[in-house]
Scaffold this active site. Structure first.
Site, PDB file in Angstrom:
ATOM      1  N   PRO A  11       1.303  -0.755   0.310  1.00  0.00           N
ATOM      2  CA  PRO A  11       0.461  -0.021   0.207  1.00  0.00           C
ATOM      3  C   PRO A  11       1.300   1.282  -0.163  1.00  0.00           C
ATOM      4  O   PRO A  11       2.114   1.380   0.429  1.00  0.00           O
ATOM      5  CB  PRO A  11      -0.948   0.013   1.249  1.00  0.00           C
ATOM      6  CG  PRO A  11      -0.326  -1.120   1.444  1.00  0.00           C
ATOM      7  CD  PRO A  11       0.888  -2.083   1.007  1.00  0.00           C
ATOM      8  N   ASN A  12       0.126   2.098  -0.632  1.00  0.00           N
ATOM      9  CA  ASN A  12       0.831   3.403  -0.982  1.00  0.00           C
ATOM     10  C   ASN A  12       2.645   3.852  -2.061  1.00  0.00           C
ATOM     11  O   ASN A  12       2.591   5.039  -1.827  1.00  0.00           O
ATOM     12  CB  ASN A  12       1.273   3.964   0.426  1.00  0.00           C
ATOM     13  CG  ASN A  12      -0.761   4.540   0.638  1.00  0.00           C
ATOM     14  OD1 ASN A  12      -0.931   5.070   0.796  1.00  0.00           O
ATOM     15  ND2 ASN A  12      -0.230   3.873   2.227  1.00  0.00           N
ATOM     16  N   ARG A  19       4.145  10.997  -2.576  1.00  0.00           N
ATOM     17  CA  ARG A  19       4.074  11.316  -1.175  1.00  0.00           C
ATOM     18  C   ARG A  19       5.304  11.129  -0.332  1.00  0.00           C
ATOM     19  O   ARG A  19       6.228  10.279  -0.483  1.00  0.00           O
ATOM     20  CB  ARG A  19       3.103   9.859  -1.244  1.00  0.00           C
ATOM     21  CG  ARG A  19       3.207   9.787   0.166  1.00  0.00           C
ATOM     22  CD  ARG A  19       2.482   8.275   0.899  1.00  0.00           C
ATOM     23  NE  ARG A  19       2.662   7.596   2.343  1.00  0.00           N
ATOM     24  CZ  ARG A  19       3.615   6.952   2.804  1.00  0.00           C
ATOM     25  NH1 ARG A  19       3.934   5.519   1.959  1.00  0.00           N
ATOM     26  NH2 ARG A  19       3.180   6.115   4.199  1.00  0.00           N
ATOM     27  N   TYR A  24      10.705   9.124   0.898  1.00  0.00           N
ATOM     28  CA  TYR A  24      10.977   8.346   0.379  1.00  0.00           C
ATOM     29  C   TYR A  24      11.357   8.943  -0.926  1.00  0.00           C
ATOM     30  O   TYR A  24      11.504   8.323  -2.036  1.00  0.00           O
ATOM     31  CB  TYR A  24       9.505   7.796  -0.286  1.00  0.00           C
ATOM     32  CG  TYR A  24       8.663   8.023   0.882  1.00  0.00           C
ATOM     33  CD1 TYR A  24       9.167   6.095   1.147  1.00  0.00           C
ATOM     34  CD2 TYR A  24       7.617   7.577   1.887  1.00  0.00           C
ATOM     35  CE1 TYR A  24       8.755   5.799   2.420  1.00  0.00           C
ATOM     36  CE2 TYR A  24       7.201   7.310   2.726  1.00  0.00           C
ATOM     37  CZ  TYR A  24       7.696   6.308   3.454  1.00  0.00           C
ATOM     38  OH  TYR A  24       7.081   5.710   4.703  1.00  0.00           O
ATOM     39  N   ASN A  75       8.489  -5.346  -0.228  1.00  0.00           N
ATOM     40  CA  ASN A  75       8.153  -4.430   0.231  1.00  0.00           C
ATOM     41  C   ASN A  75       6.450  -3.588   0.889  1.00  0.00           C
ATOM     42  O   ASN A  75       5.635  -3.641  -0.611  1.00  0.00           O
ATOM     43  CB  ASN A  75       8.353  -2.878  -0.762  1.00  0.00           C
ATOM     44  CG  ASN A  75       8.446  -1.581   0.420  1.00  0.00           C
ATOM     45  OD1 ASN A  75       7.644  -1.439   1.314  1.00  0.00           O
ATOM     46  ND2 ASN A  75       9.373  -0.974   0.068  1.00  0.00           N
ATOM     47  N   ALA A  78       3.055  -0.584   5.517  1.00  0.00           N
ATOM     48  CA  ALA A  78       1.941  -0.751   6.333  1.00  0.00           C
ATOM     49  C   ALA A  78       1.701  -1.894   6.772  1.00  0.00           C
ATOM     50  O   ALA A  78       1.734  -2.332   7.706  1.00  0.00           O
ATOM     51  CB  ALA A  78       0.905   0.081   6.627  1.00  0.00           C
ATOM     52  N   HIS A  81       3.776  -4.008   9.203  1.00  0.00           N
ATOM     53  CA  HIS A  81       3.426  -4.150  10.684  1.00  0.00           C
ATOM     54  C   HIS A  81       2.100  -5.252  11.535  1.00  0.00           C
ATOM     55  O   HIS A  81       1.900  -4.865  12.573  1.00  0.00           O
ATOM     56  CB  HIS A  81       3.495  -2.596  11.618  1.00  0.00           C
ATOM     57  CG  HIS A  81       4.448  -2.230  10.597  1.00  0.00           C
ATOM     58  ND1 HIS A  81       5.910  -1.984  10.940  1.00  0.00           N
ATOM     59  CD2 HIS A  81       4.563  -0.984   9.570  1.00  0.00           C
ATOM     60  CE1 HIS A  81       7.056  -1.782  10.211  1.00  0.00           C
ATOM     61  NE2 HIS A  81       6.173  -0.941   8.730  1.00  0.00           N
ATOM     62  N   ASP A  88       2.230 -15.704   6.419  1.00  0.00           N
ATOM     63  CA  ASP A  88       2.157 -17.240   6.548  1.00  0.00           C
ATOM     64  C   ASP A  88       1.883 -17.112   5.227  1.00  0.00           C
ATOM     65  O   ASP A  88       2.506 -18.549   4.597  1.00  0.00           O
ATOM     66  CB  ASP A  88      -0.017 -17.129   6.694  1.00  0.00           C
ATOM     67  CG  ASP A  88       0.020 -17.459   8.629  1.00  0.00           C
ATOM     68  OD1 ASP A  88       1.438 -17.160   8.608  1.00  0.00           O
ATOM     69  OD2 ASP A  88      -0.761 -17.602   8.603  1.00  0.00           O
ATOM     70  N   GLU A  99      13.211  -8.243   2.691  1.00  0.00           N
ATOM     71  CA  GLU A  99      12.147  -7.472   2.780  1.00  0.00           C
ATOM     72  C   GLU A  99      12.848  -6.487   3.121  1.00  0.00           C
ATOM     73  O   GLU A  99      14.118  -6.057   3.257  1.00  0.00           O
ATOM     74  CB  GLU A  99      11.290  -7.508   4.317  1.00  0.00           C
ATOM     75  CG  GLU A  99      10.560  -6.676   4.594  1.00  0.00           C
ATOM     76  CD  GLU A  99       9.528  -6.850   5.955  1.00  0.00           C
ATOM     77  OE1 GLU A  99       8.824  -7.836   6.123  1.00  0.00           O
ATOM     78  OE2 GLU A  99       9.687  -6.575   7.091  1.00  0.00           O
ATOM     79  N   HIS A 101      12.363  -1.945   3.259  1.00  0.00           N
ATOM     80  CA  HIS A 101      12.217  -0.384   3.345  1.00  0.00           C
ATOM     81  C   HIS A 101      13.112   0.149   3.136  1.00  0.00           C
ATOM     82  O   HIS A 101      13.987   0.527   3.431  1.00  0.00           O
ATOM     83  CB  HIS A 101      11.925  -1.040   4.453  1.00  0.00           C
ATOM     84  CG  HIS A 101      10.798  -1.915   5.470  1.00  0.00           C
ATOM     85  ND1 HIS A 101       9.316  -1.642   5.777  1.00  0.00           N
ATOM     86  CD2 HIS A 101      11.712  -2.976   6.332  1.00  0.00           C
ATOM     87  CE1 HIS A 101       9.180  -2.949   6.228  1.00  0.00           C
ATOM     88  NE2 HIS A 101       9.959  -3.644   6.267  1.00  0.00           N
ATOM     89  N   ILE A 102      12.333   1.391   2.112  1.00  0.00           N
ATOM     90  CA  ILE A 102      13.336   2.573   2.090  1.00  0.00           C
ATOM     91  C   ILE A 102      13.627   3.455   2.896  1.00  0.00           C
ATOM     92  O   ILE A 102      14.556   3.608   3.191  1.00  0.00           O
ATOM     93  CB  ILE A 102      12.570   3.589   0.750  1.00  0.00           C
ATOM     94  CG1 ILE A 102      11.421   2.566  -0.280  1.00  0.00           C
ATOM     95  CG2 ILE A 102      12.634   4.558   0.574  1.00  0.00           C
ATOM     96  CD1 ILE A 102      10.949   2.803  -1.055  1.00  0.00           C
ATOM     97  N   SER A 103      12.902   3.383   4.553  1.00  0.00           N
ATOM     98  CA  SER A 103      13.198   4.305   5.133  1.00  0.00           C
ATOM     99  C   SER A 103      13.394   3.572   6.236  1.00  0.00           C
ATOM    100  O   SER A 103      12.906   2.368   5.896  1.00  0.00           O
ATOM    101  CB  SER A 103      11.603   5.118   5.700  1.00  0.00           C
ATOM    102  OG  SER A 103      11.038   4.372   5.455  1.00  0.00           O
ATOM    103  N   ARG A 108      11.686   6.025  12.316  1.00  0.00           N
ATOM    104  CA  ARG A 108      10.651   6.556  13.395  1.00  0.00           C
ATOM    105  C   ARG A 108       9.512   6.051  14.051  1.00  0.00           C
ATOM    106  O   ARG A 108      10.212   5.596  15.093  1.00  0.00           O
ATOM    107  CB  ARG A 108      10.238   5.870  11.550  1.00  0.00           C
ATOM    108  CG  ARG A 108      10.693   6.493   9.689  1.00  0.00           C
ATOM    109  CD  ARG A 108      10.204   6.336   8.595  1.00  0.00           C
ATOM    110  NE  ARG A 108       8.885   6.923   9.153  1.00  0.00           N
ATOM    111  CZ  ARG A 108       8.104   6.840   7.960  1.00  0.00           C
ATOM    112  NH1 ARG A 108       8.602   5.007   7.164  1.00  0.00           N
ATOM    113  NH2 ARG A 108       6.853   7.092   7.514  1.00  0.00           N
ATOM    114  N   ARG A 112       6.660   1.335  13.605  1.00  0.00           N
ATOM    115  CA  ARG A 112       6.954   1.149  12.874  1.00  0.00           C
ATOM    116  C   ARG A 112       8.163  -0.047  13.460  1.00  0.00           C
ATOM    117  O   ARG A 112       9.486  -0.682  11.680  1.00  0.00           O
ATOM    118  CB  ARG A 112       7.051   1.574  11.725  1.00  0.00           C
ATOM    119  CG  ARG A 112       6.502   2.657  11.376  1.00  0.00           C
ATOM    120  CD  ARG A 112       6.925   3.625  10.114  1.00  0.00           C
ATOM    121  NE  ARG A 112       5.952   4.720   9.666  1.00  0.00           N
ATOM    122  CZ  ARG A 112       4.711   4.723   8.723  1.00  0.00           C
ATOM    123  NH1 ARG A 112       4.769   3.615   8.247  1.00  0.00           N
ATOM    124  NH2 ARG A 112       3.904   5.338   9.187  1.00  0.00           N
TER     125      ARG A 112
END
Length: 142
Positions: A11-12, A19, A24, A75, A78, A81, A88, A99, A101-103, A108, A112
């Site tokens: 998402p996003n 954004r 990002y 990635n 949200a 978390h 699963d 996995e 994560h850009i940030s 944060r 997170r």
């Protein structure tokens, strides 16, 4: 034989470049996909998928597993978390996953700091910006 690697964004992430560019960056998801294709042309067959819908992502993980992909870069945004379903799905896919994560999720908000999905992955890259995707693909190619 060239390895097949699925790259899944949650998402996003379709809003990259628009954004919160201070977090990002200004590169769009399409630009990132083109950069990855150019970098790994002839070395990996990359397939990209993005959805804001958890169930669609679960289905795509299964589809990549059924199509005998060699690995996943994920990635989940949200959902990282919150989603036991994605955890699963990764465990059931029996594919090595990284996995991304850009940030830096540990710099944060407190919520997170916990990833429900990372324990189902071979590794996790956090805070390297878009370079994390490139590092993840390089890892899966070894």
């Amino acid at each position: 034989m060239m390895k097949k690697i699925g790259i899944i964004n949650g998402p996003n992430l379709d809003r990259l470049g628009k954004r919160e560019p201070e977090i990002y960056g200004s590169t769009t998801l399409d630009q990132l996909a083109r950069q990855l294709q150019a970098e790994f042309d002839g070395k990996a067959a990359l397939e990209f998928f993005q959805s804001n819908i958890e169930g669609e992502i679960v289905g795509k993980i299964a589809a990549f597993a059924d199509a005998k992909f060699d690995g996943l870069v994920v990635n989940f945004g949200a959902y990282t978390h919150t989603s036991v379903a994605l955890r699963d799905a990764l465990l059931g896919a029996h594919l090595p996953a990284v996995e991304v994560h850009i940030s830096n999720i540990y710099k944060r908000e407190e919520f997170r700091h916990t990833s429900l999905t990372a324990p189902a992955c071979a590794g996790m890259i956090s805070g390297l910006g878009l370079e994390g995707y490139f590092a993840a693909v390089r890892f899966l190619l070894k």
